[in-house]
Scaffold this motif. Structure first.
Motif, short mmCIF file in Angstrom:
data_model
loop_
_atom_site.label_atom_id
_atom_site.label_comp_id
_atom_site.label_asym_id
_atom_site.label_seq_id
_atom_site.Cartn_x
_atom_site.Cartn_y
_atom_site.Cartn_z
N LEU A 20 0.81 -1.21 0.00
CA LEU A 20 0.00 0.00 0.00
C LEU A 20 0.85 1.27 0.00
N THR A 21 1.96 1.29 0.72
CA THR A 21 2.80 2.49 0.76
C THR A 21 3.34 2.82 -0.63
N GLU A 22 3.82 1.80 -1.32
CA GLU A 22 4.35 2.02 -2.67
C GLU A 22 3.22 2.38 -3.63
N LEU A 23 2.06 1.75 -3.46
CA LEU A 23 0.91 2.07 -4.31
C LEU A 23 0.49 3.52 -4.12
N GLN A 24 0.50 4.00 -2.88
CA GLN A 24 0.15 5.40 -2.62
C GLN A 24 1.13 6.35 -3.31
N LYS A 25 2.42 6.02 -3.28
CA LYS A 25 3.40 6.86 -3.97
C LYS A 25 3.12 6.89 -5.47
N THR A 26 2.84 5.71 -6.02
CA THR A 26 2.54 5.63 -7.45
C THR A 26 1.29 6.43 -7.78
N LEU A 27 0.26 6.31 -6.96
CA LEU A 27 -0.98 7.05 -7.19
C LEU A 27 -0.77 8.56 -7.07
N ASP A 28 0.08 8.98 -6.14
CA ASP A 28 0.39 10.41 -6.02
C ASP A 28 1.02 10.92 -7.31
N GLN A 29 1.99 10.16 -7.83
CA GLN A 29 2.67 10.55 -9.06
C GLN A 29 1.68 10.57 -10.23
N GLN A 30 0.87 9.53 -10.33
CA GLN A 30 -0.10 9.47 -11.42
C GLN A 30 -1.15 10.57 -11.29
N GLY A 31 -1.51 10.91 -10.05
CA GLY A 31 -2.47 12.00 -9.84
C GLY A 31 -1.92 13.32 -10.35
N LEU A 32 -0.64 13.57 -10.08
CA LEU A 32 -0.01 14.80 -10.58
C LEU A 32 0.01 14.80 -12.11
#
Length: 198
Positions: A20-32
């Motif tokens: 989940l931690t890595e997924l959240q980082k990926t989602l943050d980047q994709q959100g930007l």
């Protein structure tokens, strides 16, 4: 039927794989990236609208050469929209793939919290049992000091033993009842969990 411990370990393994931690980082980047794509879309649409207005102002005889430029601008914007759409779809499908087969963590967490409460209750009962045993030992010690009242001593000891046995039986019954209740609740929740995700 799979054992509750097996289901619990399978669920933990699934959530470990999700990371989940890595997924959240990926989602943050994709959100930007998605926000940036939205800005680019607005700018692209405005530029096309401006070029279309300019094209409409050109005299009919000059529109032939300008049409190719306008068509190229539309094709470029369509290509950009396609690229942005594909990036959004890829991001969504990546998250979907990770979460589609993952079990709902709520029943597991709820069972773990219930288990923790039951363990705490059992510890309180055990502490009470120890306190009562110490008190019983203290009373026996005082009883031993009163040698002149041997008859009373024997009766008190007998009664203390009976009470201690009753108390131990009662506490053991309570502990067993709590343990059975805990196991039944846990088994029921695991069964419900298995039925939901079977």
């Amino acid at each position: 039927m799979a054992s509750p411990a097996h289901n619990f370990s399978d669920a933990l393994a699934a959530w470990k794989d999700i990371d989940l931690t890595e997924l959240q980082k990926t989602l943050d980047q994709q959100g930007l990236e998605l926000v940036e794509n939205q800005k680019e879309s607005v700018i692209g649409r405005k530029a096309l609208a401006d070029k279309t207005k300019e094209f409409k102002k050109i005299p009919e005889e000059e529109k032939g050469g300008a049409f190719k430029t306008l068509l190229k601008a539309y094709q470029t914007e369509i290509d950009n929209l396609t690229r942005r759409c594909k990036a959004s779809e890829t991001a969504f499908l990546h998250v979907y793939k990770l979460l589609a087969e993952a079990p709902d963590p709520f029943p597991l967490l709820d069972a773990a919290v219930d288990q923790t409460v039951k363990v705490a209750e059992a510890q309180v009962l055990e502490s009470e049992l120890n306190r009562l045993r110490e008190e019983n030992a203290e009373l026996r010690g005082k009883l031993g000091e009163l040698s002149s009242l041997e008859n009373a001593k024997k009766k008190a000891e007998s009664r203390a033993e009976v009470l201690e046995e009753k108390m131990e039986v009662m506490i053991e019954d309570r502990v067993k009842a709590k343990e059975n209740e805990l196991n039944a609740t846990y088994d029921e929740r695991i069964l419900n969990f298995e039925e939901r995700y079977a």
